[in-house]
Write a protein that holds these residues in place. Structure first.
Motif, PDB file in Angstrom:
ATOM      1  N   TYR A 112      21.425   3.634  35.788  1.00 35.15           N
ATOM      2  CA  TYR A 112      20.284   2.907  35.380  1.00 35.15           C
ATOM      3  C   TYR A 112      19.063   3.722  35.361  1.00 35.15           C
ATOM      4  O   TYR A 112      18.886   4.656  36.296  1.00 35.15           O
ATOM      5  CB  TYR A 112      20.072   1.609  35.950  1.00 35.15           C
ATOM      6  CG  TYR A 112      21.246   0.461  35.805  1.00 35.15           C
ATOM      7  CD1 TYR A 112      20.988  -0.358  34.812  1.00 35.15           C
ATOM      8  CD2 TYR A 112      22.226   0.478  36.695  1.00 35.15           C
ATOM      9  CE1 TYR A 112      22.027  -1.488  34.275  1.00 35.15           C
ATOM     10  CE2 TYR A 112      23.328  -0.539  36.320  1.00 35.15           C
ATOM     11  CZ  TYR A 112      22.969  -1.496  35.301  1.00 35.15           C
ATOM     12  OH  TYR A 112      24.249  -2.151  35.056  1.00 35.15           O
ATOM     13  N   LYS A 123      18.774   4.966  39.047  1.00 32.03           N
ATOM     14  CA  LYS A 123      19.405   4.333  40.112  1.00 32.03           C
ATOM     15  C   LYS A 123      20.723   4.495  39.989  1.00 32.03           C
ATOM     16  O   LYS A 123      21.311   4.850  38.733  1.00 32.03           O
ATOM     17  CB  LYS A 123      19.180   2.788  40.150  1.00 32.03           C
ATOM     18  CG  LYS A 123      17.636   2.481  40.404  1.00 32.03           C
ATOM     19  CD  LYS A 123      17.243   0.956  40.387  1.00 32.03           C
ATOM     20  CE  LYS A 123      16.132   0.655  40.966  1.00 32.03           C
ATOM     21  NZ  LYS A 123      15.552  -0.912  41.131  1.00 32.03           N
ATOM     22  N   ASN A 124      21.838   4.118  41.057  1.00 31.18           N
ATOM     23  CA  ASN A 124      23.269   4.208  41.019  1.00 31.18           C
ATOM     24  C   ASN A 124      23.717   3.144  40.107  1.00 31.18           C
ATOM     25  O   ASN A 124      23.071   2.246  39.791  1.00 31.18           O
ATOM     26  CB  ASN A 124      23.586   4.537  42.568  1.00 31.18           C
ATOM     27  CG  ASN A 124      23.282   3.046  43.138  1.00 31.18           C
ATOM     28  OD1 ASN A 124      22.722   2.249  42.899  1.00 31.18           O
ATOM     29  ND2 ASN A 124      23.785   3.234  44.499  1.00 31.18           N
ATOM     30  N   ASP A 126      25.315   0.390  40.908  1.00 25.15           N
ATOM     31  CA  ASP A 126      25.151  -0.925  41.381  1.00 25.15           C
ATOM     32  C   ASP A 126      23.634  -1.134  41.540  1.00 25.15           C
ATOM     33  O   ASP A 126      23.541  -2.432  42.199  1.00 25.15           O
ATOM     34  CB  ASP A 126      26.182  -1.323  42.467  1.00 25.15           C
ATOM     35  CG  ASP A 126      25.827  -0.307  43.640  1.00 25.15           C
ATOM     36  OD1 ASP A 126      24.809   0.407  43.824  1.00 25.15           O
ATOM     37  OD2 ASP A 126      26.543  -0.372  44.509  1.00 25.15           O
ATOM     38  N   GLN A 127      22.790  -0.276  41.264  1.00 27.03           N
ATOM     39  CA  GLN A 127      21.176  -0.506  41.484  1.00 27.03           C
ATOM     40  C   GLN A 127      20.944  -0.733  42.801  1.00 27.03           C
ATOM     41  O   GLN A 127      19.764  -1.566  43.011  1.00 27.03           O
ATOM     42  CB  GLN A 127      20.761  -1.751  40.597  1.00 27.03           C
ATOM     43  CG  GLN A 127      21.298  -1.368  39.150  1.00 27.03           C
ATOM     44  CD  GLN A 127      20.616  -2.633  38.115  1.00 27.03           C
ATOM     45  OE1 GLN A 127      19.479  -2.654  37.762  1.00 27.03           O
ATOM     46  NE2 GLN A 127      21.637  -3.538  37.651  1.00 27.03           N
ATOM     47  N   THR A 128      21.508  -0.274  43.861  1.00 27.04           N
ATOM     48  CA  THR A 128      21.269  -0.524  45.250  1.00 27.04           C
ATOM     49  C   THR A 128      20.504   0.555  45.672  1.00 27.04           C
ATOM     50  O   THR A 128      19.989   0.678  46.917  1.00 27.04           O
ATOM     51  CB  THR A 128      22.327  -0.709  46.071  1.00 27.04           C
ATOM     52  OG1 THR A 128      23.378   0.397  45.892  1.00 27.04           O
ATOM     53  CG2 THR A 128      23.221  -2.011  45.822  1.00 27.04           C
ATOM     54  N   GLN A 129      20.333   1.763  45.056  1.00 23.06           N
ATOM     55  CA  GLN A 129      19.875   3.323  45.633  1.00 23.06           C
ATOM     56  C   GLN A 129      19.014   3.804  44.395  1.00 23.06           C
ATOM     57  O   GLN A 129      19.613   3.866  43.475  1.00 23.06           O
ATOM     58  CB  GLN A 129      20.828   3.823  46.007  1.00 23.06           C
ATOM     59  CG  GLN A 129      20.356   5.322  46.799  1.00 23.06           C
ATOM     60  CD  GLN A 129      21.522   6.169  47.222  1.00 23.06           C
ATOM     61  OE1 GLN A 129      22.678   5.884  47.177  1.00 23.06           O
ATOM     62  NE2 GLN A 129      20.942   7.377  47.930  1.00 23.06           N
ATOM     63  N   GLU A 130      17.732   4.230  44.813  1.00 23.51           N
ATOM     64  CA  GLU A 130      17.039   5.109  43.828  1.00 23.51           C
ATOM     65  C   GLU A 130      17.326   6.314  44.283  1.00 23.51           C
ATOM     66  O   GLU A 130      17.203   7.041  45.230  1.00 23.51           O
ATOM     67  CB  GLU A 130      15.422   4.830  44.073  1.00 23.51           C
ATOM     68  CG  GLU A 130      15.131   3.162  43.795  1.00 23.51           C
ATOM     69  CD  GLU A 130      13.270   3.144  43.970  1.00 23.51           C
ATOM     70  OE1 GLU A 130      12.867   4.247  44.492  1.00 23.51           O
ATOM     71  OE2 GLU A 130      13.010   2.301  43.920  1.00 23.51           O
TER      72      GLU A 130
END
Length: 229
Positions: A112, A123-124, A126-130
Motif C-alpha cells: 500500500y 506499507k506491507n 497487511d498494512q502492519t509495517q511501514e
C-alpha cells in the motif's frame, strides 16, 4: 328611456353568452379526454456518460533509443502498470482517502501507499509495517527513509529538476526537464528512462529509488503524481 336601457342590456347579455359558447366550441380548447390525460412534461436530457474505453489516459515511459519500457494506463478506480506488450505488471487501486492498494497480476495485494500532507508511506501487504517514507522538506528537497527513520536517498531540488544522492552526497541520478522531455539520467548522464507526456519531475524520481521494487516505485510515483508533489 328605461325600456331602451333594458333592451341594450339584454342584447349585451345575449352577445356575451354567444361569445362564450363559441369559445367553448373552439377546436383549440382542450376536450374532456385531454383534461383527463396527464400533462405532457418535457423529459430532462439523459446525461452523456463517457465510455471508459475511450477516455482513459496513458503515460508512456521509454528507454533511451525510443524503446518503450512501461506505461501507466489510467482507470476509473486507479491505474495499471503495463509493459511494452501491454501485459499487466501491477494494478493500483485508489480509495476515497487516496490510499493506493498495490496488487500483482494475480489480483493479490502486495503493498500500500498512504498519502499524507508532506509525505507518502509505503506499507506491507497487511498494512502492519511501514517500509519506506518519502518526505517533503520545507526547502523543496525530499528524502526517502526506511520505516525506522534510516535515510536512504536525498532528493535535492536543482534548476533543471532534481538530483538523487546518497546520504553522503554521492550523486546517483538526475531528473531533468528540457524541451518537453522529462528524463531520468544516471551518474554518467545517460538517459535510463524518459517520458514526453505530462508528468511531475519528483514523481519520475521514484523510478531512481533502486532499493524499491518496480511495483513500489510505480505506486509511489503514482501517489506523488495524484497529490501534485
Amino acid at each position: 328611456m328605461k325600456r331602451i336601457v333594458k333592451r341594450v342590456l339584454s342584447v349585451s347579455l345575449i352577445s356575451v353568452t354567444l361569445c362564450l359558447a363559441s369559445c367553448g366550441n373552439n377546436g383549440n380548447a382542450p376536450s374532456q379526454t385531454d383534461n383527463m390525460a396527464s400533462p405532457s412534461v418535457p423529459s430532462a436530457p439523459t446525461p452523456e456518460v463517457p465510455n471508459p474505453d475511450t477516455t482513459l489516459n496513458k503515460i508512456k515511459f521509454k528507454l533511451d533509443g525510443e524503446t518503450e519500457a512501461f506505461s501507466f494506463k489510467f482507470k476509473p478506480d486507479g491505474a495499471k502498470l503495463v509493459d511494452a506488450r501491454d501485459a499487466e505488471m501491477a494494478r493500483l487501486t485508489v480509495d476515497e482517502t487516496q490510499k493506493i492498494k498495490i496488487k500483482n497480476p494475480a489480483d493479490e495485494a502486495i503493498g500500500y501507499v498512504v498519502s499524507e500532507k508532506g509525505y507518502w508511506k509505503i506499507k506491507n501487504a497487511d498494512q502492519t509495517q511501514e517500509l519506506y517514507v518519502l518526505r517533503r522538506q520545507t526547502d523543496g528537497d525530499y528524502k526517502l527513509e526506511t520505516g525506522s527513520d534510516r535515510q536512504i536517498y536525498r532528493i535535492k531540488k536543482r534548476d533543471y529538476g532534481y538530483e538523487i544522492e546518497t546520504p553522503d552526497k554521492q550523486s546517483l541520478y538526475k531528473v531533468k526537464l528540457k524541451n518537453g522531455k522529462l528524463s531520468l539520467r544516471n551518474a554518467n548522464e545517460e538517459t535510463v528512462l524518459y517520458t514526453k507526456d505530462d508528468f511531475l519531475p519528483i514523481a519520475l524520481a521514484s523510478f531512481g529509488f533502486d532499493e524499491l521494487t518496480r511495483e513500489q516505485q510505480a505506486a509511489l510515483a503514482y501517489a506523488v503524481y495524484l497529490s501534485g508533489g
